[in-house]
Write a protein that holds these residues in place. Sequence first.
Motif, PDB file in Angstrom:
ATOM      1  N   ASN A   2       0.839  -1.198   0.000  1.00  0.00           N
ATOM      2  CA  ASN A   2       0.000   0.000   0.000  1.00  0.00           C
ATOM      3  C   ASN A   2       0.871   1.245   0.000  1.00  0.00           C
ATOM      4  O   ASN A   2       1.604   1.511   0.941  1.00  0.00           O
ATOM      5  CB  ASN A   2      -0.923  -0.023   1.224  1.00  0.00           C
ATOM      6  N   TYR A   3       0.806   1.990  -1.116  1.00  0.00           N
ATOM      7  CA  TYR A   3       1.657   3.158  -1.246  1.00  0.00           C
ATOM      8  C   TYR A   3       1.013   4.414  -0.663  1.00  0.00           C
ATOM      9  O   TYR A   3       1.597   5.473  -0.660  1.00  0.00           O
ATOM     10  CB  TYR A   3       1.996   3.399  -2.715  1.00  0.00           C
ATOM     11  N   LEU A   4      -0.242   4.293  -0.235  1.00  0.00           N
ATOM     12  CA  LEU A   4      -0.951   5.476   0.246  1.00  0.00           C
ATOM     13  C   LEU A   4      -0.995   5.463   1.763  1.00  0.00           C
ATOM     14  O   LEU A   4      -1.784   4.742   2.371  1.00  0.00           O
ATOM     15  CB  LEU A   4      -2.375   5.501  -0.331  1.00  0.00           C
ATOM     16  N   GLY A   5      -0.093   6.217   2.389  1.00  0.00           N
ATOM     17  CA  GLY A   5       0.059   6.174   3.844  1.00  0.00           C
ATOM     18  C   GLY A   5      -0.961   7.010   4.584  1.00  0.00           C
ATOM     19  O   GLY A   5      -1.929   7.506   4.014  1.00  0.00           O
ATOM     20  N   LYS A   6      -0.753   7.132   5.878  1.00  0.00           N
ATOM     21  CA  LYS A   6      -1.650   7.940   6.726  1.00  0.00           C
ATOM     22  C   LYS A   6      -0.882   9.122   7.305  1.00  0.00           C
ATOM     23  O   LYS A   6       0.327   9.082   7.464  1.00  0.00           O
ATOM     24  CB  LYS A   6      -2.202   7.086   7.874  1.00  0.00           C
ATOM     25  N   HIS A   7      -1.570  10.208   7.608  1.00  0.00           N
ATOM     26  CA  HIS A   7      -0.927  11.388   8.177  1.00  0.00           C
ATOM     27  C   HIS A   7      -1.300  11.595   9.611  1.00  0.00           C
ATOM     28  O   HIS A   7      -2.340  11.129  10.059  1.00  0.00           O
ATOM     29  CB  HIS A   7      -1.330  12.632   7.390  1.00  0.00           C
ATOM     30  N   ALA A  17      -8.264  12.474   0.637  1.00  0.00           N
ATOM     31  CA  ALA A  17      -9.200  11.397   0.272  1.00  0.00           C
ATOM     32  C   ALA A  17     -10.359  11.965  -0.542  1.00  0.00           C
ATOM     33  O   ALA A  17     -10.804  11.355  -1.517  1.00  0.00           O
ATOM     34  CB  ALA A  17      -9.717  10.700   1.535  1.00  0.00           C
ATOM     35  N   HIS A  18     -10.803  13.151  -0.154  1.00  0.00           N
ATOM     36  CA  HIS A  18     -11.922  13.779  -0.870  1.00  0.00           C
ATOM     37  C   HIS A  18     -11.524  14.085  -2.319  1.00  0.00           C
ATOM     38  O   HIS A  18     -12.281  13.813  -3.257  1.00  0.00           O
ATOM     39  CB  HIS A  18     -12.348  15.060  -0.147  1.00  0.00           C
ATOM     40  N   ILE A  19     -10.320  14.628  -2.479  1.00  0.00           N
ATOM     41  CA  ILE A  19      -9.849  14.931  -3.842  1.00  0.00           C
ATOM     42  C   ILE A  19      -9.747  13.640  -4.656  1.00  0.00           C
ATOM     43  O   ILE A  19     -10.190  13.581  -5.801  1.00  0.00           O
ATOM     44  CB  ILE A  19      -8.490  15.669  -3.812  1.00  0.00           C
ATOM     45  N   ARG A  20      -9.191  12.595  -4.046  1.00  0.00           N
ATOM     46  CA  ARG A  20      -9.045  11.336  -4.785  1.00  0.00           C
ATOM     47  C   ARG A  20     -10.411  10.777  -5.180  1.00  0.00           C
ATOM     48  O   ARG A  20     -10.571  10.235  -6.282  1.00  0.00           O
ATOM     49  CB  ARG A  20      -8.245  10.316  -3.978  1.00  0.00           C
ATOM     50  N   THR A  21     -11.383  10.921  -4.303  1.00  0.00           N
ATOM     51  CA  THR A  21     -12.739  10.462  -4.643  1.00  0.00           C
ATOM     52  C   THR A  21     -13.279  11.241  -5.838  1.00  0.00           C
ATOM     53  O   THR A  21     -13.865  10.663  -6.762  1.00  0.00           O
ATOM     54  CB  THR A  21     -13.695  10.653  -3.442  1.00  0.00           C
ATOM     55  N   ILE A  87      -0.420  14.918  -5.432  1.00  0.00           N
ATOM     56  CA  ILE A  87      -1.216  16.065  -5.898  1.00  0.00           C
ATOM     57  C   ILE A  87      -0.805  16.478  -7.309  1.00  0.00           C
ATOM     58  O   ILE A  87      -1.650  16.745  -8.165  1.00  0.00           O
ATOM     59  CB  ILE A  87      -1.101  17.235  -4.886  1.00  0.00           C
ATOM     60  N   ILE A  88       0.496  16.476  -7.566  1.00  0.00           N
ATOM     61  CA  ILE A  88       0.980  16.807  -8.914  1.00  0.00           C
ATOM     62  C   ILE A  88       0.419  15.798  -9.926  1.00  0.00           C
ATOM     63  O   ILE A  88      -0.037  16.165 -11.015  1.00  0.00           O
ATOM     64  CB  ILE A  88       2.539  16.797  -8.957  1.00  0.00           C
ATOM     65  N   VAL A  89       0.436  14.540  -9.523  1.00  0.00           N
ATOM     66  CA  VAL A  89      -0.057  13.473 -10.397  1.00  0.00           C
ATOM     67  C   VAL A  89      -1.564  13.633 -10.646  1.00  0.00           C
ATOM     68  O   VAL A  89      -2.050  13.402 -11.755  1.00  0.00           O
ATOM     69  CB  VAL A  89       0.296  12.099  -9.764  1.00  0.00           C
ATOM     70  N   ILE A  90      -2.285  14.062  -9.639  1.00  0.00           N
ATOM     71  CA  ILE A  90      -3.728  14.292  -9.818  1.00  0.00           C
ATOM     72  C   ILE A  90      -3.956  15.437 -10.804  1.00  0.00           C
ATOM     73  O   ILE A  90      -4.772  15.319 -11.724  1.00  0.00           O
ATOM     74  CB  ILE A  90      -4.430  14.560  -8.461  1.00  0.00           C
ATOM     75  N   ILE A  91      -3.198  16.524 -10.637  1.00  0.00           N
ATOM     76  CA  ILE A  91      -3.349  17.669 -11.556  1.00  0.00           C
ATOM     77  C   ILE A  91      -3.126  17.223 -13.003  1.00  0.00           C
ATOM     78  O   ILE A  91      -3.876  17.585 -13.911  1.00  0.00           O
ATOM     79  CB  ILE A  91      -2.368  18.810 -11.172  1.00  0.00           C
ATOM     80  N   LYS A  92      -2.101  16.394 -13.205  1.00  0.00           N
ATOM     81  CA  LYS A  92      -1.794  15.954 -14.568  1.00  0.00           C
ATOM     82  C   LYS A  92      -2.812  14.933 -15.083  1.00  0.00           C
ATOM     83  O   LYS A  92      -3.164  14.926 -16.263  1.00  0.00           O
ATOM     84  CB  LYS A  92      -0.384  15.359 -14.622  1.00  0.00           C
ATOM     85  N   THR A  93      -3.256  14.064 -14.195  1.00  0.00           N
ATOM     86  CA  THR A  93      -4.191  13.012 -14.606  1.00  0.00           C
ATOM     87  C   THR A  93      -5.535  13.598 -15.033  1.00  0.00           C
ATOM     88  O   THR A  93      -6.105  13.188 -16.048  1.00  0.00           O
ATOM     89  CB  THR A  93      -4.388  11.999 -13.457  1.00  0.00           C
ATOM     90  N   ILE A  94      -6.039  14.567 -14.273  1.00  0.00           N
ATOM     91  CA  ILE A  94      -7.354  15.117 -14.641  1.00  0.00           C
ATOM     92  C   ILE A  94      -7.278  15.870 -15.969  1.00  0.00           C
ATOM     93  O   ILE A  94      -8.255  15.908 -16.710  1.00  0.00           O
ATOM     94  CB  ILE A  94      -7.979  15.998 -13.525  1.00  0.00           C
TER      95      ILE A  94
END
Lengths: 237, 237
Positions: A2-7, A17-21, A87-94
């Motif tokens: 699991n590459y998605l850790g907790k803060h 999580a909201h942005i990823r949803t 976050i950078i990856v999300i900006i590029k993916t969308i």
Amino acid sequence: MNYLGKHISGQFDAELAHIRTQVMVMGGLVESQLANAISTVSNHDQELANKVLASDQEVNQMEVKIDEACVRIIAKRQPTASDLRLIIVIIKTIAELERIGDSAKDICQVALQNFPEEHKSILAGLDTMGNHVVQMLHDVLDAFTRMDLNEAIRVYKEDKRIGQNYEAMIRQLMTFMMENPRSIPNIISVLNCTRSILRISSRCQNICEFIFYFIKGQDFRHVGDDVIEALIADNKV
Amino acid sequence: MNYLGKHISGQFDAELAHIRTQVMVMGGLVESQLANAISTVSNHDQELANKVLASDQEVNQMEVKIDEACVRIIAKRQPTASDLRLIIVIIKTIAELERIGDSAKDICQVALQNFPEEHKSILAGLDTMGNHVVQMLHDVLDAFTRMDLNEAIRVYKEDKRIGQNYEAMIRQLMTFMMENPRSIPNIISVLNCTRSILRISSRCQNICEFIFYFIKGQDFRHVGDDVIEALIADNKV
């Protein structure tokens, strides 16, 4: 793995999580836009085509909204390391998703044209290639949701097969045009469609590269086949 | 009006300035790639075409390097407001530039084909449209360097004219194919070229939108012509 850790900050976690949803919702929307676009072409379903065209506005607005949320979270949370990469990856993916939506719109334009009965057979040829790319988009979104490296590698390799489909399709369309010069205006649209599908495939491949970057912390664009092969070998896909 | 302010940290200023310089170098490289690509087609200059193809690697590496620098500066300097917007805009702009470089490569593929003498006249038609888009890229890079809103608005509006050139060109190519069915494989390449040029124009328009966003702090993508018209009216271009 699991590459998605907790803060430590639960609030930050919730915001990410909201942005990823939202990305998933946008992805789902674009996926159904594309699947509908492909089916409109072979079924010549003008009503569905118009529905796809109308849904584009929603996809566009989601892109802007997610983009804003990403910039806001960078300014407010000042993320570093893998959070910032995400976050950078999300900006590029969308951005890729929005343009896949645009291509779906272009594909629908073909369904809105009047094809004489004798040219319709050629549209069926788009189906195989089109459904292949719908599956590719579905799988890359799945890989993105789970940040699954192996699945991203598997999808990445699909682009080669789409390229082969494309070459075969172009040869077929050229032959058809040479034999039926009057079909040329219609076939040019089909040709544009075929190119749109090819481009969607390479956009899916781009999203795979973003997943590689997020997980490995290294840029895999333009690296050459040997580096990708090594990545694949390392992960024994 | 100067939208690019100064920071208390001279070091941060220097880092940002360095990144902006790199974007300009990359932009210059892509501009000459594109100008060369366009000239290879009408001059059928295969040597120059090969040179363009070879320079693509350099453009790709610049994209990766600038991207890394942007992510590093976000992590280290935690910029907000217009600094953050500038970095986001740079990340998006270099992605467009890299793909304009890819399109230049695609255009060169036409120069590497063997066209029979009687089909070469059709290549000349690409020149007008091609040079128009070279100018557009030049001007948008200029607007980007100075973050000049008025110039960005002016370039933004050029896309419409390129669209008109495109339509005229497609009609001409279709007629040519219908009259010379044996020319079809060659003309399909020219057609692909024409589409590449159209796509470059819309990438230049995307960069304009990034400039609007940086200056106005508001997303101008997908806003509809009325909002763009209002932006234009406000700035009396």
